[in-house]
Design a protein around this motif. Structure first.
Motif, PDB file in Angstrom:
ATOM      1  N   PRO A  35       0.818  -1.225   0.000  1.00 42.74           N
ATOM      2  CA  PRO A  35       0.000   0.000   0.000  1.00 42.74           C
ATOM      3  C   PRO A  35       0.842   1.261   0.000  1.00 42.74           C
ATOM      4  CG  PRO A  35      -0.885  -1.614   1.536  1.00 42.74           C
ATOM      5  CD  PRO A  35       0.424  -2.165   1.060  1.00 42.74           C
ATOM      6  N   THR A 171     -10.583 -11.960   3.104  1.00 42.87           N
ATOM      7  CA  THR A 171     -12.032 -12.077   3.130  1.00 42.87           C
ATOM      8  C   THR A 171     -12.413 -13.552   3.122  1.00 42.87           C
ATOM      9  OG1 THR A 171     -14.075 -11.290   2.091  1.00 42.87           O
ATOM     10  CG2 THR A 171     -12.313 -12.029   0.621  1.00 42.87           C
ATOM     11  N   ASN A 204      -5.396  -1.769  -9.591  1.00 42.22           N
ATOM     12  CA  ASN A 204      -6.038  -2.291  -8.381  1.00 42.22           C
ATOM     13  C   ASN A 204      -6.267  -3.804  -8.405  1.00 42.22           C
ATOM     14  OD1 ASN A 204      -6.249   0.297  -7.119  1.00 42.22           O
ATOM     15  ND2 ASN A 204      -8.002   0.734  -8.453  1.00 42.22           N
ATOM     16  N   TRP A 205      -5.546  -4.505  -9.265  1.00 42.75           N
ATOM     17  CA  TRP A 205      -5.590  -5.970  -9.290  1.00 42.75           C
ATOM     18  C   TRP A 205      -4.176  -6.519  -9.111  1.00 42.75           C
ATOM     19  CZ3 TRP A 205      -9.827  -9.357 -10.456  1.00 42.75           C
ATOM     20  CH2 TRP A 205     -11.045  -8.693 -10.676  1.00 42.75           C
ATOM     21  N   GLU A 219      -8.584  -8.758  -7.025  1.00 51.20           N
ATOM     22  CA  GLU A 219      -8.584  -7.352  -6.633  1.00 51.20           C
ATOM     23  C   GLU A 219      -7.692  -7.157  -5.410  1.00 51.20           C
ATOM     24  OE1 GLU A 219     -12.274  -4.883  -7.047  1.00 51.20           O
ATOM     25  OE2 GLU A 219     -13.201  -6.878  -7.195  1.00 51.20           O
ATOM     26  N   SER A 220      -6.888  -6.109  -5.446  1.00 51.65           N
ATOM     27  CA  SER A 220      -5.896  -5.900  -4.393  1.00 51.65           C
ATOM     28  C   SER A 220      -6.527  -5.688  -3.024  1.00 51.65           C
ATOM     29  CB  SER A 220      -4.997  -4.706  -4.745  1.00 51.65           C
ATOM     30  OG  SER A 220      -5.771  -3.528  -4.914  1.00 51.65           O
ATOM     31  N   LYS A 221      -7.775  -5.227  -2.983  1.00 58.48           N
ATOM     32  CA  LYS A 221      -8.415  -4.989  -1.685  1.00 58.48           C
ATOM     33  C   LYS A 221      -8.668  -6.284  -0.921  1.00 58.48           C
ATOM     34  CE  LYS A 221     -13.145  -4.876  -3.586  1.00 58.48           C
ATOM     35  NZ  LYS A 221     -14.344  -4.021  -3.783  1.00 58.48           N
ATOM     36  N   TYR A 222      -8.628  -7.418  -1.610  1.00 56.29           N
ATOM     37  CA  TYR A 222      -8.859  -8.700  -0.950  1.00 56.29           C
ATOM     38  C   TYR A 222      -7.567  -9.378  -0.487  1.00 56.29           C
ATOM     39  CZ  TYR A 222     -13.492  -8.212  -3.042  1.00 56.29           C
ATOM     40  OH  TYR A 222     -14.736  -7.753  -3.406  1.00 56.29           O
ATOM     41  N   THR A 224      -3.937  -8.890   1.751  1.00 58.80           N
ATOM     42  CA  THR A 224      -3.099  -8.133   2.679  1.00 58.80           C
ATOM     43  C   THR A 224      -1.656  -8.534   2.436  1.00 58.80           C
ATOM     44  OG1 THR A 224      -4.838  -8.045   4.354  1.00 58.80           O
ATOM     45  CG2 THR A 224      -2.579  -7.637   5.100  1.00 58.80           C
TER      46      THR A 224
END
Length: 373
Positions: A35, A171, A204-205, A219-222, A224
Motif C-alpha cells: 500500500p 475475506t 487495483n488488481w 482485486e488488491s483490496k482482498y 493483505t
C-alpha cells in the motif's frame, strides 16, 4: 549449446537472488505492490526515510542485496533502498529465473536418482528443509539441495513457495480470475488466510500465484501484503528482550534424541536444533532483522549475524565449536547460549539435547566463535 548456456545463466542468477549475496549492475523494472513503500537511505528499517511510494509506482531495481532492492526513482536521479517484500520485479528475464522453492513437510523424505520409487535413494532430507525445484515429472520434483546435489522427491511432501512477495486473502471467500476484471473466467476459489505470491499489479488488481500453482488475478483490496516491518521498527519482536525466555523454551526439548540430519520436533542434530528453535519461536525477530532463511549447517549459520566475543555473550547468541578429533579451525557444532555461561545443544556424544557450561574444559578449548542474529 545456446539453450544450455542460457539455462546455466538463469540458474546462477536465481541462486544469487535467493541468497544474501550481491546482485548488482541490474536494470530491472519493478512495481510497488505494498500500500505504501518507504524508500530508505540504507538497507535497514530504521534508516532515514527518503521517500514514500504508492502502490502501482514503477521503479527500476539497480541492485539486489540480502532482502533489499536499491532502486532508482522515476526522476532518474534519486536512489534508495526498499524491502523486497514491497515490490515485485516484472522483468521477463527475472521471472524466468525465479525458480520455485519448496519446504519439506515429511519427517524424512527420500531423494532418488530419478522420478520413481524404482530409482535408488541417494540422500535424505528432513522436515523444514528448503529445496530449489528445477524440474517436474509425473508428480515428482527434481530439486537442488543445500550441498548442490540434485535428485528427485515426490511432490506430495513438498510445500511450494516462490521467490516473490507474499500476501494473505483477507475475506471469507474470493474467486481468482483469469484476467484483471470481474467478467473473465474463474480460476479457483480462495479461502480467508490462504497465502498467495504476488507476481504483478495493474489497476487495483494483483497478478498472483497460489500455493497450488494456480495463477490469475484478484482485486488488491482482498489481499493483505505480508510485510515483516512497517513504520514501527522498535516493536518488541525485533528487540533482544525476546530471548529472555529462551532457557524455559529450550528446556522443553531436553532429552530429545540426537539424529544426524534431523530438524525436529522429536529428534535433532545440532544445527537442526538451533534452526528449529529460532524459526519456531523467534521467526518475528528473524524477519525484523531481514533473515528469511537460516543455513542448515553449523558452518553456514556461523556466516550470518554479527560476531561477538565470548565475554559479551547474550541469550539467544549462537555459539560455534570445533568438536572434531583434532582441534583446528573447523566449525563442526553449534549451540544456543541461554545465559549463566551455558549453552543448550544437540550433543553428538550424549546423543540427546543437553545443557553444558562453556567453562567446562572440553567446550572452553573448542570455542571457535559466537554470532548475534
Amino acid at each position: 549449446m545456446k539453450n544450455k548456456n542460457k539455462y546455466i545463466m538463469c540458474m546462477a542468477l536465481a541462486s544469487a537472488l535467493l541468497s544474501t549475496t550481491v546482485v548488482s549492475g541490474l536494470d530491472y523494472k519493478a512495481t510497488i505492490i505494498a500500500p505504501e513503500a518507504i524508500v530508505r537511505q540504507e538497507k535497514v528499517f530504521d534508516s532515514k526515510e527518503l521517500d514514500k511510494l504508492n502502490i502501482g509506482t514503477q521503479i527500476t531495481v539497480k541492485e539486489v542485496l540480502d532482502n533489499w532492492y536499491r532502486v532508482e526513482l522515476s526522476d532518474g536521479k534519486s536512489e534508495g533502498w526498499i524491502s523486497s517484500e514491497e515490490a515485485t520485479i516484472n522483468d521477463k528475464s527475472y521471472t524466468a529465473s525465479s525458480l520455485k522453492k519448496g519446504e519439506v513437510t515429511a519427517s524424512v523424505l527420500n531423494v532418488r536418482i530419478g522420478p520413481s520409487t524404482n530409482n535408488s535413494i541417494i540422500n535424505k532430507i528432513y522436515n523444514g528443509n528448503i529445496v530449489t525445484i528445477i524440474n517436474t515429472s509425473n508428480g515428482w520434483y527434481e530439486v537442488v539441495l543445500d550441498n548442490n546435489m540434485k535428485g528427485w522427491v515426490h511432490s506430495d511432501y513438498i510445500k511450494l513457495t516462490y521467490n516473490l512477495p507474499s500476501g494473505k486473502i483477507n475475506t471469507n471467500a474470493v474467486v481468482l480470475k483469469e484476467q484483471a476484471n470481474n467478467i473473465s473466467a474463474d480460476v479457483i476459489s480462495l479461502k480467508k488466510e490462504e497465502v498467495v505470491y504476488i507476481k504483478g499489479y495493474s489497476d487495483n488488481w494483483y497478478n498472483v500465484i497460489t500455493s497450488s500453482a494456480k495463477e490469475g488475478w484478484i482485486e488488491s483490496k482482498y489481499v493483505t501484503v505480508l510485510l515483516t516491518e512497517k513504520t514501527n521498527v522498535n516493536r518488541s519482536g525485533s528487540s533482544r528482550e525476546v530471548f529472555d525466555n529462551i532457557e524455559s523454551i529450550t528446556e522443553k526439548y531436553l532429552g530429545k534424541k540426537y539424529v544426524y540430519g534431523a530438524g525436529g520436533p522429536d529428534s535433532f542434530d545440532c544445527s537442526g536444533f538451533s534452526s528449529y528453535i529460532l524459526k519456531t519461536y523467534y521467526s518475528e525477530y528473524l524477519n525484523a532483522k531481514g533473515i528469511t532463511q537460516l543455513p542448515r549447517t553449523a558452518s553456514g549459520q556461523a556466516t550470518i549475524g554479527t560476531t561477538v566475543s565470548r565475554a559479551d555473550l547474550q541469550k539467544g547468541d549462537l555459539v560455534f565449536l570445533d568438536t572434531s578429533g583434532k582441534i583446528g579451525d573447523n566449525i563442526t557444532h553449534v549451540g544456543i547460549y541461554i545465559g549463566n555461561g551455558q549453552i543448550i545443544h544437540a550433543s553428538t556424544s550424549k546423543r540427546q539435547i543437553v545443557k553444558d557450561s562453556l567453562s567446562d574444559r572440553y567446550y572452553s578449548s573448542r570455542f571457535m566463535k559466537a554470532v548475534r542474529l
